[in-house]
Motif scaffolding. Sequence first.
Motif, PDB file in Angstrom:
ATOM      1  N   CYS A 177      -0.078  22.247 -56.945  1.00 18.02           N
ATOM      2  CA  CYS A 177      -1.197  23.122 -56.572  1.00 18.02           C
ATOM      3  C   CYS A 177      -1.349  23.017 -55.064  1.00 18.02           C
ATOM      4  CB  CYS A 177      -2.482  22.690 -57.284  1.00 18.02           C
ATOM      5  SG  CYS A 177      -3.933  23.659 -56.802  1.00 18.02           S
TER       6      CYS A 177
ATOM      7  N   TYR B 257      -6.654  25.151 -53.444  1.00 16.65           N
ATOM      8  CA  TYR B 257      -7.695  25.382 -54.452  1.00 16.65           C
ATOM      9  C   TYR B 257      -8.991  25.674 -53.711  1.00 16.65           C
ATOM     10  CZ  TYR B 257     -10.288  24.959 -58.818  1.00 16.65           C
ATOM     11  OH  TYR B 257     -11.060  25.220 -59.942  1.00 16.65           O
TER      12      TYR B 257
ATOM     13  N   VAL C 207      -7.463  18.742 -60.073  1.00 14.26           N
ATOM     14  CA  VAL C 207      -6.269  19.460 -60.522  1.00 14.26           C
ATOM     15  C   VAL C 207      -5.194  18.400 -60.769  1.00 14.26           C
ATOM     16  CG1 VAL C 207      -4.614  21.286 -60.017  1.00 14.26           C
ATOM     17  CG2 VAL C 207      -6.927  21.428 -59.095  1.00 14.26           C
TER      18      VAL C 207
ATOM     19  N   ALA D 150      -4.353  25.107 -66.258  1.00 10.37           N
ATOM     20  CA  ALA D 150      -4.162  25.648 -64.915  1.00 10.37           C
ATOM     21  C   ALA D 150      -3.199  26.832 -64.911  1.00 10.37           C
ATOM     22  CB  ALA D 150      -3.640  24.555 -63.986  1.00 10.37           C
ATOM     23  N   GLY D 151      -3.664  27.937 -64.346  1.00 11.00           N
ATOM     24  CA  GLY D 151      -2.820  29.101 -64.161  1.00 11.00           C
ATOM     25  C   GLY D 151      -2.538  29.898 -65.409  1.00 11.00           C
TER      26      GLY D 151
ATOM     27  N   PHE E 244      -0.644  27.921 -57.697  1.00 11.33           N
ATOM     28  CA  PHE E 244       0.066  26.908 -58.469  1.00 11.33           C
ATOM     29  C   PHE E 244       1.575  27.103 -58.339  1.00 11.33           C
ATOM     30  CE2 PHE E 244      -3.972  27.592 -60.798  1.00 11.33           C
ATOM     31  CZ  PHE E 244      -4.506  26.321 -60.644  1.00 11.33           C
ATOM     32  N   ASP E 245       2.306  26.019 -58.603  1.00  7.22           N
ATOM     33  CA  ASP E 245       3.771  26.052 -58.550  1.00  7.22           C
ATOM     34  C   ASP E 245       4.318  26.927 -59.673  1.00  7.22           C
ATOM     35  OD1 ASP E 245       6.463  25.128 -57.836  1.00  7.22           O
ATOM     36  OD2 ASP E 245       6.360  24.078 -59.745  1.00  7.22           O
TER      37      ASP E 245
ATOM     38  N   ILE F 244       4.055  26.309 -63.951  1.00  6.41           N
ATOM     39  CA  ILE F 244       3.336  27.225 -64.842  1.00  6.41           C
ATOM     40  C   ILE F 244       4.282  27.818 -65.879  1.00  6.41           C
ATOM     41  CG2 ILE F 244       1.943  29.318 -64.954  1.00  6.41           C
ATOM     42  CD1 ILE F 244       0.595  26.880 -63.607  1.00  6.41           C
TER      43      ILE F 244
END
Length: 816
Positions: free
Chosen positions: A215, A218, A280, A316-317, A340-341, A345
């Motif tokens: 991440c 944020y 996160v 996340a994501g 996010f990467d 994800i």
Amino acid sequence: MHINTGWLRDYLSADCKESDLLDALMTVGLEIEEEHHLGQALAPIRIGFIREKKPLAGADHLFECQVEIEKGKLITIVCATAHPVEVGWGVPVAVAGTKLPSGALISEGKIKGTLSQGMICLDGEMGLIARSTGLQVFEDEATLGASLPSVAPLEESLVEVSVLPNRPDCLGMIGVAREVAAVLDMELKYPSARELNSAGAGDAVAVEIADDSLCSRYTCQVFDSVQVRKSPHWLQSRLQTAGLRAINNVVDITNFVMLEWGQPMHAFDFDSLKGNKIEVRRIKEGETLKLLDETEVDAKEQPLVIADGEKPIALAGIMGGADSQTTAESKRILLESACFDPVCIRTSSRKLKISTDSSYRFERGTDPNGMLSGAFNRAAELLQDPELAGAKPASPVTDSYPNVKQPTQFPLDAPRISKILGAEITNQQITDCLSKLEMTHDDKTISVPTWRVDVNNPVVLAEDVARLLRYDSIVMKPMVATTTKGRYSEADTLRSLIASFLTGNGFLESRTPPLTTEQTALAFSQWPGESIQVQNPISKEMTTLRQSLVGSLVEVAERNARRGASSFRFFEIDRTFRENNSENDERWMVGGVLGGPINDAAWIARESEIDFLRAKGLLENLLAHLEVEQVTYTNEEPALGYRVEEFAVISHDGERIGALGRIDLGALGIKDRARVPLYGFELDISTLLKGRGPARMFAGLARTQVIARDISILVPVDLPYLEIERSLENAFAAAVDNLEAEPRKESEGEISLQPKLENVVCIDTFVGESVGEGAKSLTIRMLFRDANHTLTSGEAQQLMDFVVKQLQSEHGAVQR
């Protein structure tokens, strides 16, 4: 991705023709899959007048309406209260069987026992941007039964485009509008948004990112006095044109901004969070998370989550949590936007089998700079709009951005662009083109915004210049360089020779998948190495990379046998795979399977079937065709799938080049449907390349007569014929050195004889009581000649006597 051109025009500085706008979409590079001109696509929508309306028995918020769609014809339509309707209104109606531009098919169906025969259509449901209240109402009874476009002219189009994976910046309307504006020579009109540093009076939310490689940024802020309610029609219709349903104004704002900027966002109910903190991180052992769709996620797959001070609150994501979602009772919300990467994800989405609009965008890469900041500020401004949620900032903005991503810079000037495009391009043209895409350019360097993740090479920028100048405006000119003659590599040439020979001998070339079952992958392989397993196989029949081509060809033969085939000749040239010493060993091989009658077209009598010797003869001819000489065939312990009694390892100069043998279907657990012996062979192409001799040179026709002599000898039964033949050839060479020429009448002086052995053929073999136990009788024919002189019978006999004597000395051969 659905794009309504009316919505797209909101971000363009000037108006233009609809045809020009659609052409610009194609020039951008988006793949247009469907295109609906709503003025034509909505022709089946008719104006119907509501003659009667009453509540639907047994259902709240549903009404049963009697709608007149043509003079004297009434149909029943059950409608909800998404938009109020009244008796006497003329409304757009889609009768059963109508297909809307969005792809939805209207059909009859019973609702609480009442048959609904159509649908009253809101603007968004038809792919239109809302006009006024979102439901078009007509009062003139003369419009009864008329087609909607004939009464209300429509200039919009609904286009479904496929965005290439390397252009995530075009997954939002602003990204598409930026490209369209550049093509149409307009300016991009950004929507109004507040500044990022707009702050509230409360305490800032603490943000902790465990791994900034997962991440990178944020951003969040708390808002209070939020009024959660239904969204206005302009917002609902835009969501509906994109295929999303309206939920409430807060959720709709985050979805709208995602469609506008291409940046996913989320709004948490702040009062449901514990502690004024966001983390996160990876989910911890023992933690669980219940998502909005009621799915429960645990620590098994170790996904990335967003957590408060105590527990995970969102995946996340991908998707928010059920316990922290925004509801009608929410008064304070936490608005967040993050980057996010993509790999993280995508991995979590595939493992958990959860795919959303949010994960779709994060998997392709989002921009932590302009896109994230623009989306966050846009959403914050919409939340504060009294028409929408009337929220107020209740904390400063928390912006955790450990490593700021800088724009990429490339050295690029006019000469290089000109060389790439094959046309004279000036620095001014480069500046004009790339500045439209918000890039900066001096005479030597181009700075590329971080949302253009596809720009990893100056050639991409050259393509941008070319498409903005329009490809058809670049003048074509002949190539300056001299063309060169192409050629095949040695390996390609050898593969072509093999394929040509085998097809000429009645074989069919096959192409089989490199993945197979573990048992088949291990069978037939004559080279050491471990099998390579696929981590995520698509089926149990495709779990392992094959180590041999023969196994796949056996399956081909069996499939053909099930369909009545009786003759089998298949070959394949492809790679095999194995692991040796932790390294992948990838080899090009030629494999084949043959069996059945030698000539399946014979009609007088049934031909004999292919046996081991005929299969061996085929390979000998193939190797001779490839100029691979001095090949030996030895019987060794075969690999799984071959029979011991009919098997040979093929070698050249002591190096293994392949194998030949009869296939043992029983050992593989395969039912023999062919009902004839099947033989398989496999050759390593790389070793064949090393073993090839020099190209054959042309030799003129011999002027002298060939001499043929037969010898019959008794030898031990276990003596390989190959050794006999080699001894015979060596003995003949020695005999030539000791040959005494007989005088010729036509020659006054001595002559020199250098006969050459041209061929050795075993023409008969016999084993039986008459030759004794442990012995076999061979009749061997030798063909030889001298290029300059015809040999006399005495000279020929000298050679034969010497050869027989040598065979007796080396192998104890007895002449018969």
